[in-house]
Design an enzyme around this catalytic site. Structure first.
Site, PDB file in Angstrom:
ATOM      1  CB  ILE A 110      -0.981   0.035   1.189  1.00  8.76           C
ATOM      2  CG1 ILE A 110      -0.242  -0.173   2.529  1.00  8.76           C
ATOM      3  CG2 ILE A 110      -2.110  -0.967   1.025  1.00  8.76           C
ATOM      4  CD1 ILE A 110      -1.117   0.053   3.753  1.00  8.76           C
ATOM      5  CB  ALA A 164       7.339   3.293  -0.738  1.00  8.16           C
ATOM      6  N   GLY A 165       7.748   3.067   2.618  1.00  9.96           N
ATOM      7  CA  GLY A 165       8.291   3.795   3.761  1.00  9.96           C
ATOM      8  C   GLY A 165       9.782   3.986   3.560  1.00  9.96           C
ATOM      9  CD  GLU A 166      14.270   7.105   5.024  1.00  6.93           C
ATOM     10  OE1 GLU A 166      15.477   7.305   5.128  1.00  6.93           O
ATOM     11  OE2 GLU A 166      13.553   7.688   4.193  1.00  6.93           O
ATOM     12  N   GLY A 223      11.354   0.479   3.802  1.00  6.99           N
ATOM     13  CA  GLY A 223      10.848  -0.622   2.976  1.00  6.99           C
ATOM     14  C   GLY A 223       9.383  -0.425   2.679  1.00  6.99           C
ATOM     15  CD  GLU A 224       7.957  -3.571  -1.261  1.00  3.31           C
ATOM     16  OE1 GLU A 224       8.244  -3.545  -2.452  1.00  3.31           O
ATOM     17  OE2 GLU A 224       8.007  -4.599  -0.537  1.00  3.31           O
ATOM     18  CG  ASP A 248       6.811  14.430  11.435  1.00  2.09           C
ATOM     19  OD1 ASP A 248       6.407  15.504  10.949  1.00  2.09           O
ATOM     20  OD2 ASP A 248       7.202  13.471  10.736  1.00  2.09           O
TER      21      ASP A 248
END
Ligand code: ACK
Length: 981
Positions: A624, A626-628, A630-631, A743
């Protein structure tokens, strides 16, 4: 008015020896007897009518003594008897050759007896008492032509006192020339009369002329006595001194001194001398003398309704019932019925059923759990919203909102219900779509007239329309808006020959419709003669805004202070209801956040706070995002013996360094410490096999920023506030635990299928490598500038107060449906403009009160920003009282490019509110009368000004002045510290 009763009437009847009354009085008969020398003569008067007279005229002979006597006259009720004589008396001078024997008077005598004297009784003058000598005022006179003209004299004498049953009158002539035309014997009386609706009988006055006869009246038919009605009969037969009165009974009104029955169609419910009233609306009376009008079929009168009130009926069903749900609360909101039944005492009852599929597959409904909690209450709600707490998850509830009024109990009609079924598994209901087509009617060089068809929707109770427009070339960088109550508008202040993009949405009591599609229209070519006058105005209004805002912020502190007390009391009183803030740990709580970095071995922290999951239990469905590291995938977690759970799986891509692994898992050891319905829930981690995974609950609607952007204008304000409320719950929990997020932004809030918002993205709370919005600052850190408080940017001071700043930005993002804060301004420009005191203006359609809360979060001085629990209790109050959000920020709003263009924030409070806040409300009219209508105007007031407007008490003068001074000081302080408003 006849005030005399005649005893004896006229001499004309002497001829027949009978004299009778012919008026409305009792007949009294008597006769006159000629005794000596008098003659009964009939003459003709001027009209040639016969006059019967008794005459005597022996003027030539001396020593006359001629008598005429009446018959016996019954005294009747008379106390005082009067005799009126009409006669002619000849003037002696007019008779030739008369000497001293001629007289011009005669004498009146009377004799009283209890019975008539026997007929044979000899007349004895000595028995008679003299009443008076009667002289003539007029007499026979000779005309030039030698005719004799008859002049009638009238003389009245009182006879008596007469105390016996009757009397005789006698006339003595002593040598005059007399013609007696009539003798009227009478007594005076007060005639029967009606006065003040009481009847008074005929009354004879007292013999003593100085005393009055008191007479009591009897109320006329259909009247009733208030004070005993009385009149006094005076000696002259006049009624005097009316006292007391009667009043017409119910169903009757006064007319000509009587009480007449009310006509059909009229009624009179109370005794009194008022007129009958026409039957009120929806009622009628068919008979006379109605005391109340009966309601038409289907209409009713409540017990306490006055009979003068129109008949009413039960209301129709509430309209536009919508629901909004999050994990802890379910909000029902509706609009009042289209037909209130003619009453203004509408209340609402919430009837709740829980409907579940039974074993047979049929839906079975039963009354809801008794511990379901309704705020403010389930029955007798006067507002148009209710919050429902403590409901079961994954259940179907059907809520019936019943509108009732004072006559609902009396009506036999069906109950006025609106129904909604809420699946506590599903999202709330969205607002209606906008289906109108926007047309250009005409355009000039600087204006365009638009119109569109009315929204035809079940929820089309349009309060007003919002027209949003911008120059096409500028895209949405700067847009303006205007409002109109009608489906047409003339948009002015446009640039010549420019293409504008317009879109329209309607505001309904249930929220906004969706925006119409974009419509492009072009202005005409320029008319050089017309100058632009708009600029000056902006500068003038901007220059007076400062003091107002200061007061607003100060009062806001007071308000939130109070809210805090409220929420604490609430939590204390009912333990169950802490679910509203589920998982919330109080300041004094035991649980505090433990920084994983304080562990020598970070994997230890992971072990402590995160559950290890067997990877065979994880079933990955799809990628769903993409992160820093990995997926990010979605999938299901299948723990044996437990129901499958939808999860999101963050993976650590292969080939990572140890440090990366630690940083990746750091997030799990943070989330694992939290347990709150508005914080993403950690299901567990996979660390003992590859890929390393963090498994969290799945949030169907993904990130809040994109979620809102794709649904621009589709939610009610209450729904948006519901989202903000959820975020505030999560942030309160975090700040209470001592955790600083650093954040907080809409992109880091996830939304589930029920619109519940949960705070996520904790991994980067120290090093914001992951956030694409983060930029390097002068101090070397990477920071999401637009969301971050100035002190955190400038010297890395992150705190819950800097999170509060970010929360204000999230509020702005939510209310503008995912607009980018500060639009396309560069980070550098954002920092500078914040430093110069600029703040984001209210998004279009944003309730004023919410923008005030944002501004409060954006105070330069971090200690003055609200705590999250202040924010939470404030939002609680708004949700329970949604009408407080009706005031919207109107008109064109664009981001200012210079301090002078800073918009004048709409007044949050008035002079009245300020005076209320310092408990000096009694002087509102003094301030207004003296022209102090805005808060800016009071900022320069001196004590003399305060005295001049009529504040006389020294204590009050001091209180007002010290409030003004403290506001002025704070303004100065804020300006010194760079916070410009
Ligand atoms: O904005 P999104 O749709 O929401 O795209 C990002 C993407 O993965 C990368 O972070 C989505 N995402 C992250 N965590 C979750 C979650 N727990 N449930 C659903 N989507 C998630 C996020």
């Amino acid at each position: 008015m006849i005030r005399h009763t005649h005893l004896y009437y006229s001499l004309k009847d002497v001829q027949i020896r009978k004299m009778c009354h012919y008026s409305n009085h009792k007949i009294v008969c008597c006769c006159l007897l000629m005794l000596t020398q008098w003659d009964a003569i009939t003459e003709m008067d001027e009209q040639n009518r016969p006059i019967h007279t008794f005459q005597v005229c022996h003027v030539m002979e001396p020593n006359q003594n001629n008598w005429l006597r009446s018959g016996w006259i019954q005294r009747q009720a008379a106390q005082r008897v009067y005799v009126e004589l009409r006669f002619t008396l000849r003037d002696c001078n007019s008779i030739p050759w008369v000497s001293g024997t001629c007289k011009e008077t005669f004498n009146l005598f009377y004799l009283q007896t209890d019975d008539p004297l026997p007929a044979a009784t000899r007349f004895r003058p000595i028995d008679y008492a003299k009443v008076d000598t009667i002289a003539a005022d007029e007499s026979f006179t000779q005309t030039d032509l030698g005719d004799r003209v008859l002049r009638l004299n009238t003389e009245v004498r009182e006879v008596g006192p007469v105390t016996q049953k009757g009397f005789y009158l006698a006339f003595q002539d002593v040598g005059a020339c007399i013609a007696l035309v009539s003798v009227k014997v009478f007594y005076k009386r007060c005639p029967s009369t009606l006065r003040n609706l009481a009847a008074f009988p005929e009354t004879v006055p007292h013999m003593d002329s100085s005393s009055l006869v008191e007479v009591r009246g009897a109320c006329v038919e259909n009247a009733e006595e208030r004070d005993t009605p009385k009149l006094y009969c005076g000696a002259d037969g006049d009624w005097l001194v009316p006292l007391g009165r009667c009043i017409c009974s119910i169903g009757h009104e006064e007319m000509d001194g009587h009480c007449r029955a009310c006509k059909a169609g009229f009624f009179k419910a109370n005794a009194g001398n008022v007129k009958c009233s026409k039957c009120p609306l929806r009622s009628s009376s068919h008979d006379q003398a109605a005391t109340i009008c009966h309601c038409d079929k289907g209409f009713y009168r409540a017990i306490k309704d006055p009979p003068t009130m129109a008949c009413t009926r039960p209301p129709s069903a509430p309209r536009n019932l919508v629901s909004l749900i999050n994990d802890t609360a379910l909000f029902l909101q509706w609009t009042p019925p289209a037909n209130t039944g003619g009453r203004n005492d509408i209340t609402y009852n919430i009837l709740c059923q829980r409907c579940d599929g039974g074993d047979s597959g049929e839906t079975q409904c039963e009354p809801c759990e008794p511990d379901l909690h309704f705020i403010p209450r389930p029955l007798g709600i006067t507002g148009t919203s209710v919050a429902v707490l403590d409901f079961a998850m994954h259940a179907n509830y059907t809520f019936h909102v019943e509108a009732v009024n004072g006559v609902s109990e009396l009506g036999v009609a069906a109950r006025s219900l609106a129904n909604i079924t809420v699946n506590t598994h599903q999202a709330g209901v969205l607002g209606p779509a906008f289906l109108g087509i926007v047309k250009k009617d005409w355009a000039t060089y600087n204006s365009i007239a638009l119109s569109w068809s009315e929204v035809q929707q079940p929820h089309s109770d349009i309060v007003d329309y919002e027209v949003k427009y911008y120059e096409k070339e500028q895209e949405q960088l700067s847009y303006s808006s205007t409002r109109t109550k009608f489906p047409s508008v003339v948009v002015t202040g446009l640039r010549p020959s420019t293409v504008y993009v317009f879109h329209v949405r309607g505001r309904t009591p249930a929220g906004y419709t969706a925006y119409s599609p974009n419509f492009e229209f072009t202005t005409a070519a320029e008319d050089p003669d017309v100058a632009d006058q708009g600029q000056v105005l902006v500068v003038v209004t901007a220059s007076v805004g400062g003091f107002s805002l200061l007061v607003i912020l100060t009062l806001f502190l007071l308000i939130t202070g109070r809210c805090q007390g409220y929420i604490k009391a609430r939590m204390k009183s009912e333990e169950k209801r802490t679910r509203f803030h589920s998982g919330h740990v109080p300041f004094s709580g035991i649980k505090t956040y433990v920084d994983p970095d304080t562990y020598e071995d970070p994997t230890q922290a992971v072990e402590e706070f995160a559950k290890e999951i067997d990877p065979s239990c994880i079933c990955i469905d799809r990628v769903i995002g993409a992160g820093e590291f990995g997926e990010v995938c979605s999938g299901r977690l299948r723990i044996p013996g437990r129901k499958d759970i939808a999860v999101a799986i963050k993976t650590l891509k292969g080939g990572y360094m140890d440090q990366q692994r630690r940083t990746f898992l750091r997030e799990a050891s943070i989330i694992g410490q939290f347990s709150n319905s508005n914080i993403i829930r950690l299901e567990g981690v996979v660390t003992r096999s590859r890929p390393v995974m963090i498994v969290v609950e799945y949030m169907e609607n993904g990130g809040l920023d994109t979620f809102l952007r794709t649904r621009d204008g589709q939610f009610t304000v209450l729904q948006l506030v519901g989202m903000l409320h959820g975020i505030a719950v999560g942030m309160t929990y975090l700040s209470d635990m001592g955790y600083v997020h650093r954040d907080l932004a809409a992109r880091n809030i996830l939304v589930d299928e029920n619109l519940v918002c949960k705070v996520s993205d904790f991994g980067m709370s120290r090093v914001l490598e992951d956030d694409s919005e983060a930029a390097y600052t002068a101090t070397g850190g990477k920071i999401p500038i637009r969301w971050t408080a100035p002190e955190a940017i400038a010297y890395g001071k992150f705190s819950s107060a800097s999170d509060a700043w970010s929360y204000g930005i999230v509020m702005w993002e939510v209310m503008s449906y995912g607009e980018r804060p500060y639009w396309e301004m560069s980070n550098q420009d954002v920092i500078l403009s914040i430093e110069e005191g600029y703040r984001l203006p209210a998004p279009i359609g944003c309730p004023v009160i919410l923008h005030q809360l944002m501004l409060h979060c954006w105070q330069k001085e971090y200690s003055q920003r609200p705590h999250f629990n202040d924010v939470l209790s404030f939002l609680d109050k708004l949700i329970i009282n949604p009408s407080s959000m009706l005031a919207l920020v109107n008109d064109a709003i664009s981001f200012p490019d210079s301090p002078e263009d800073m918009p004048d924030y709409p007044l949050f409070i008035s002079i009245g509110d300020w005076l209320d806040s310092i408990k000096m409300s009694q002087y509102k009219s003094n301030f207004l009368a003296a022209g102090y209508t805005t808060l800016d105007s009071i900022s320069t007031m001196s004590i003399d000004d305060v005295k001049r407007i009529g504040v006389c008490l020294i204590g009050h003068q001091r209180r007002i002045i010290s409030s003004i001074q403290s506001l002025r000081l704070q303004l100065h302080h804020i300006q010194q510290s760079g916070f410009q408003v």
